[in-house]
Motif scaffolding. Structure first.
Motif, PDB file in Angstrom:
ATOM      1  N   MET A 245      42.048  40.884  47.744  1.00 50.63           N
ATOM      2  CA  MET A 245      42.077  40.229  46.434  1.00 50.63           C
ATOM      3  C   MET A 245      40.658  40.089  45.876  1.00 50.63           C
ATOM      4  SD  MET A 245      45.210  39.673  45.525  1.00 50.63           S
ATOM      5  CE  MET A 245      44.929  38.535  44.147  1.00 50.63           C
ATOM      6  N   ALA A 246      39.716  39.673  46.717  1.00 51.71           N
ATOM      7  CA  ALA A 246      38.352  39.394  46.253  1.00 51.71           C
ATOM      8  C   ALA A 246      37.557  40.658  45.971  1.00 51.71           C
ATOM      9  CB  ALA A 246      37.624  38.546  47.298  1.00 51.71           C
ATOM     10  N   GLU A 247      37.758  41.716  46.767  1.00 50.51           N
ATOM     11  CA  GLU A 247      36.925  42.907  46.653  1.00 50.51           C
ATOM     12  C   GLU A 247      37.555  44.018  45.821  1.00 50.51           C
ATOM     13  OE1 GLU A 247      35.722  44.208  50.588  1.00 50.51           O
ATOM     14  OE2 GLU A 247      35.444  42.133  51.262  1.00 50.51           O
ATOM     15  N   ILE A 248      38.885  43.996  45.675  1.00 49.91           N
ATOM     16  CA  ILE A 248      39.570  45.109  45.008  1.00 49.91           C
ATOM     17  C   ILE A 248      40.410  44.655  43.822  1.00 49.91           C
ATOM     18  CG2 ILE A 248      41.264  46.961  45.337  1.00 49.91           C
ATOM     19  CD1 ILE A 248      40.259  47.193  48.248  1.00 49.91           C
ATOM     20  N   ILE A 249      41.367  43.764  44.038  1.00 51.34           N
ATOM     21  CA  ILE A 249      42.326  43.417  42.976  1.00 51.34           C
ATOM     22  C   ILE A 249      41.669  42.646  41.837  1.00 51.34           C
ATOM     23  CG2 ILE A 249      44.474  42.221  42.405  1.00 51.34           C
ATOM     24  CD1 ILE A 249      44.899  44.678  44.155  1.00 51.34           C
ATOM     25  N   ARG A 250      41.009  41.529  42.151  1.00 54.25           N
ATOM     26  CA  ARG A 250      40.418  40.718  41.072  1.00 54.25           C
ATOM     27  C   ARG A 250      39.343  41.485  40.316  1.00 54.25           C
ATOM     28  NH1 ARG A 250      40.112  36.391  45.267  1.00 54.25           N
ATOM     29  NH2 ARG A 250      42.134  35.339  45.238  1.00 54.25           N
ATOM     30  N   PRO A 251      38.457  42.229  40.984  1.00 53.74           N
ATOM     31  CA  PRO A 251      37.482  43.026  40.224  1.00 53.74           C
ATOM     32  C   PRO A 251      38.137  44.072  39.319  1.00 53.74           C
ATOM     33  CG  PRO A 251      36.751  42.769  42.492  1.00 53.74           C
ATOM     34  CD  PRO A 251      38.155  42.242  42.432  1.00 53.74           C
ATOM     35  N   THR A 252      39.254  44.631  39.747  1.00 52.02           N
ATOM     36  CA  THR A 252      39.949  45.610  38.904  1.00 52.02           C
ATOM     37  C   THR A 252      40.515  44.943  37.659  1.00 52.02           C
ATOM     38  OG1 THR A 252      40.521  46.987  40.821  1.00 52.02           O
ATOM     39  CG2 THR A 252      41.848  47.273  38.824  1.00 52.02           C
ATOM     40  N   VAL A 253      41.157  43.801  37.825  1.00 56.21           N
ATOM     41  CA  VAL A 253      41.720  43.077  36.681  1.00 56.21           C
ATOM     42  C   VAL A 253      40.611  42.702  35.705  1.00 56.21           C
ATOM     43  CG1 VAL A 253      42.943  40.974  35.964  1.00 56.21           C
ATOM     44  CG2 VAL A 253      43.725  42.259  37.972  1.00 56.21           C
ATOM     45  N   ALA A 254      39.474  42.222  36.235  1.00 56.43           N
ATOM     46  CA  ALA A 254      38.340  41.867  35.375  1.00 56.43           C
ATOM     47  C   ALA A 254      37.776  43.098  34.675  1.00 56.43           C
ATOM     48  CB  ALA A 254      37.257  41.175  36.202  1.00 56.43           C
ATOM     49  N   ALA A 255      37.696  44.218  35.404  1.00 61.33           N
ATOM     50  CA  ALA A 255      37.154  45.445  34.818  1.00 61.33           C
ATOM     51  C   ALA A 255      38.035  45.961  33.685  1.00 61.33           C
ATOM     52  CB  ALA A 255      37.012  46.515  35.897  1.00 61.33           C
ATOM     53  N   MET A 256      39.343  45.945  33.882  1.00 63.12           N
ATOM     54  CA  MET A 256      40.241  46.430  32.841  1.00 63.12           C
ATOM     55  C   MET A 256      40.157  45.546  31.597  1.00 63.12           C
ATOM     56  SD  MET A 256      41.443  49.215  34.016  1.00 63.12           S
ATOM     57  CE  MET A 256      42.733  49.583  32.828  1.00 63.12           C
ATOM     58  N   ALA A 257      40.030  44.245  31.796  1.00 63.95           N
ATOM     59  CA  ALA A 257      39.881  43.339  30.652  1.00 63.95           C
ATOM     60  C   ALA A 257      38.577  43.628  29.917  1.00 63.95           C
ATOM     61  CB  ALA A 257      39.932  41.891  31.122  1.00 63.95           C
ATOM     62  N   ALA A 258      37.506  43.859  30.681  1.00 64.88           N
ATOM     63  CA  ALA A 258      36.204  44.135  30.071  1.00 64.88           C
ATOM     64  C   ALA A 258      36.218  45.449  29.294  1.00 64.88           C
ATOM     65  CB  ALA A 258      35.126  44.177  31.151  1.00 64.88           C
ATOM     66  N   MET A 259      37.077  46.386  29.711  1.00 64.87           N
ATOM     67  CA  MET A 259      37.182  47.683  29.041  1.00 64.87           C
ATOM     68  C   MET A 259      38.115  47.633  27.834  1.00 64.87           C
ATOM     69  SD  MET A 259      37.422  50.107  32.442  1.00 64.87           S
ATOM     70  CE  MET A 259      37.646  51.616  31.505  1.00 64.87           C
ATOM     71  N   GLY A 260      38.681  46.467  27.555  1.00 60.48           N
ATOM     72  CA  GLY A 260      39.589  46.353  26.422  1.00 60.48           C
ATOM     73  C   GLY A 260      40.996  46.839  26.701  1.00 60.48           C
ATOM     74  N   ALA A 261      41.354  46.963  27.989  1.00 50.43           N
ATOM     75  CA  ALA A 261      42.699  47.405  28.377  1.00 50.43           C
ATOM     76  C   ALA A 261      43.234  46.451  29.438  1.00 50.43           C
ATOM     77  CB  ALA A 261      42.660  48.837  28.914  1.00 50.43           C
ATOM     78  N   PRO A 262      43.461  45.188  29.085  1.00 52.72           N
ATOM     79  CA  PRO A 262      43.903  44.212  30.084  1.00 52.72           C
ATOM     80  C   PRO A 262      45.166  44.665  30.788  1.00 52.72           C
ATOM     81  CG  PRO A 262      44.241  43.379  27.851  1.00 52.72           C
ATOM     82  CD  PRO A 262      43.392  44.596  27.732  1.00 52.72           C
ATOM     83  N   PHE A 263      45.194  44.472  32.101  1.00 54.72           N
ATOM     84  CA  PHE A 263      46.318  44.950  32.900  1.00 54.72           C
ATOM     85  C   PHE A 263      47.351  43.843  33.055  1.00 54.72           C
ATOM     86  CE2 PHE A 263      48.920  45.986  36.445  1.00 54.72           C
ATOM     87  CZ  PHE A 263      49.082  47.352  36.355  1.00 54.72           C
ATOM     88  N   ARG A 264      48.557  44.114  32.567  1.00 52.84           N
ATOM     89  CA  ARG A 264      49.684  43.195  32.725  1.00 52.84           C
ATOM     90  C   ARG A 264      50.819  43.966  33.393  1.00 52.84           C
ATOM     91  NH1 ARG A 264      47.862  42.501  27.423  1.00 52.84           N
ATOM     92  NH2 ARG A 264      46.796  40.497  27.067  1.00 52.84           N
ATOM     93  N   GLY A 265      51.114  43.586  34.597  1.00 59.39           N
ATOM     94  CA  GLY A 265      52.156  44.296  35.333  1.00 59.39           C
ATOM     95  C   GLY A 265      51.937  44.103  36.814  1.00 59.39           C
TER      96      GLY A 265
END
Length: 428
Positions: A245-265
Motif C-alpha cells: 500500500m505504501a510503496e505501490i498502491i498509494r503512490p499510484t493513486v496520487a500519481a494518477m490524480a496529479a496527472m489529471g486522471a484520478p483512478f476510481r475503481g
C-alpha cells in the motif's frame, strides 16, 4: 437499486453472486451474461462494445448503477460515456484505464514516481527490441504493450525464445496490442495478486490471492488467463500488505490524480515479492479472473456499498471484512486451451458439484444449446470452494471437479501447491 453488470465470464458470475447478495440490490441485469449468471440476474444479449446499446439498456431498465467487469470496455471509455449520460458507474475512465491498456504507460509512471518495478525498455521497432534483448540476455520478459486477452506475455528462459517472442509481437499475432513491445528484467521471488479499491484520492486494501498462469501441472506449459487461484496468499502478511500500500498502491493513486486522471475503481496489482521487497509486475484496472472467484467467496461485506463508495469518493469511511477461511478455484478448460480448442462439447454434473459442502461453481465460457450446457470458450468453469484451510478448500474443490462430467475438458491437479507446502511445514 437496479444494477447492470457488464460482462460474461467467470469473474462476472462471481461478481453477480456477491452483488445479488447485497441488500442494496433490488434488481440485477447482466449484459450479456452466461448460463450461470442467469441464476442470479436477468441476462440481456448485448455487445459491451456498443456503447449506444448499453446506454439505451440503462434507460429502458431504469439502471441506477453500472458495474463494468472486463478491461476492454473500460479502456474503450465505457465508464466515461455512462457518467456523461448521468449513469453512476463503477470503473475507471479511459485515461485512468491506461494503467492496464498500455504496459509502457505504467512502466513510465513507475519510473517517474519511484514505484518499485522491473527494469525495462519500450520499443516500437523490432530491431531495437532485439538489440536490447541481446544486450541483456535471458531470462527476460517480453510483453505486448496493449490488451491481449491475458496472453501476449512471454517469460523467456533462453535468448532464442525471447527473440521469437519479439518477432511474434511485431508480426501482428496480438494485433494492435503488439505494435509496441515492453522488454523487462526477469524478477526472482514469489508472485501474488493484490487488490485495492480507489476513489481518486483514497485507497482501501482488499485481499490477496495467488494465480496459476501456466497451463499444466508443475507450472509447465504456455501462459494462460489463469488455471486456478487461492486466497489469501500466505506471502502477503500484514507487514507486506502495508508495504504494498505504501510503496505501490498509494503512490499510484496520487500519481494518477496529479496527472489529471484520478483512478476510481479497483486496482489489481500483479506483484513479485523479491528479497528486497514487493515489485509491481503489472496493473489491471478490473477484478482478476480467476482471483475474483475466491475473493467473492471470502468477502464478508456489502459489495455494492463498497463499489458505490469507490465511485462516490467516500472510501475513507468504508470498511471491508473477510471470512477467516481459505478459498480455492480450479479452472476447467477445453482441451487445447490456450491454443486451438473445439467449442460445443457437452458439460454435465454441474448441479451435483454445486450441491457439495462449501462449493460454488462459477460459469466462465459456457452456453446453452438445445437445453444442454456446452463449452463456449477456452476456460469453461471455475470450480470453487471455501474451507478452514487451503487443504480443506482444495479437497472440496477437487471433489467437485470429480463430480463434473466433461470428457473434453481438463484442469490442473496441483492448484495451491505452494500454500499446501506451507501449511504442511507449519503443522510439523
Amino acid at each position: 437499486m437496479n444494477i447492470l453488470l457488464i460482462g460474461s465470464g467467470g469473474r462476472e458470475h462471481a461478481l453477480a453472486f456477491a452483488l445479488k447478495a447485497s441488500p442494496l440490490c433490488t434488481r440485477l441485469i447482466a449484459a450479456p451474461g452466461n448460463p450461470g449468471i442467469a441464476e442470479a440476474a436477468t441476462c440481456v444479449a448485448l455487445d459491451p462494445a456498443d456503447q449506444d446499446a448499453v446506454v439505451a439498456l440503462c434507460r429502458a431498465e431504469a439502471i441506477d448503477f453500472v458495474v463494468i467487469g472486463p478491461e476492454a470496455p473500460l479502456v474503450a471509455g465505457l465508464a466515461d460515456r455512462l457518467e456523461a449520460e448521468g449513469i453512476a458507474t463503477f470503473g475507471p475512465s479511459a485515461a485512468a484505464a491506461r494503467l492496464e491498456g498500455s504496459k509502457g504507460f505504467t512502466k513510465d509512471l513507475c519510473a517517474r514516481y519511484g514505484i518499485p518495478t522491473a527494469a525495462y525498455g519500450r520499443f516500437s521497432d523490432r530491431a531495437a527490441a532485439e538489440a536490447y534483448v541481446r544486450s541483456h540476455g535471458a531470462p527476460i520478459v517480453i510483453k505486448a504493450d496493449g490488451l491481449a486477452a491475458g496472453k501476449g506475455v512471454t517469460v523467456a528462459m533462453t535468448l532464442d525464445e525471447a527473440l521469437a517472442a519479439v518477432a511474434e509481437c511485431f508480426a501482428g499475432t496480438f494485433g494492435a496490442a503488439g505494435a509496441e513491445v515492453v522488454v523487462e528484467e526477469f524478477l526472482v521471488g514469489e508472485e501474488a495478486s493484490f487488490f485495492a479499491l480507489a476513489d481518486g484520492a483514497f485507497a482501501l486494501p482488499l485481499a490477496s490471492a495467488q494465480d496459476h498462469k501456466r497451463a499444466f501441472d508443475g507450472d509447465r506449459g504456455p501462459n494462460t488467463g489463469g488455471m486456478g487461484a487461492y486466497s489469501p496468499a500466505p506471502v502477503m502478511t500484514e507487514a507486506m500488505t502495508e508495504r504494498v500500500m505504501a510503496e505501490i498502491i498509494r503512490p499510484t493513486v496520487a500519481a494518477m490524480a496529479a496527472m489529471g486522471a484520478p483512478f476510481r475503481g479497483v486496482l489489481f496489482a500483479g506483484l513479485m515479492i523479491t528479497e528486497s521487497g514487493p515489485k509491481l509486475i503489472e496493473y489491471n484496472v478490473r477484478f482478476g479472473d480467476p482471483e475474483t472467484q475466491v475473493l467473492m467467496l471470502r468477502l464478508d461485506a456489502d459489495l455494492v456499498a463498497l463499489l458505490k463508495a469507490a465511485r462516490d469518493g467516500t472510501l475513507a469511511s468504508a470498511t471491508c471484512r473477510w471470512r477467516d477461511e481459505a478459498a480455492m478455484t480450479v479452472v476447467m478448460a477445453a482441451r487445447g486451451y490456450p491454443g486451438a480448442y473445439a467449442k460445443g462439447s457437452a458439460i454435465g454434473g454441474v448441479a451435483a458439484a454445486s450441491a457439495l459442502p462449501g462449493v460454488k461453481v462459477f460459469h466462465a465460457g459456457t452456453a446453452l444449446k438445445d437445453g444442454r450446457l456446452v463449452a463456449a470458450g477456452g476456460r469453461g468453469l471455475n470450480v470453487s470452494a471455501r474451507g478452514a484451510t487451503v487443504a480443506e478448500a482444495r479437497a472440496r474443490a477437487y471433489a467437485a471437479v470429480a463430480a463434473i462430467d466433461w470428457p473434453d475438458g481438463f484442469c490442473r491437479t496441483d492448484i495451491g501447491h505452494a500454500a499446501l507446502a506451507r501449511e504442511a511445514a507449519a503443522a510439523r
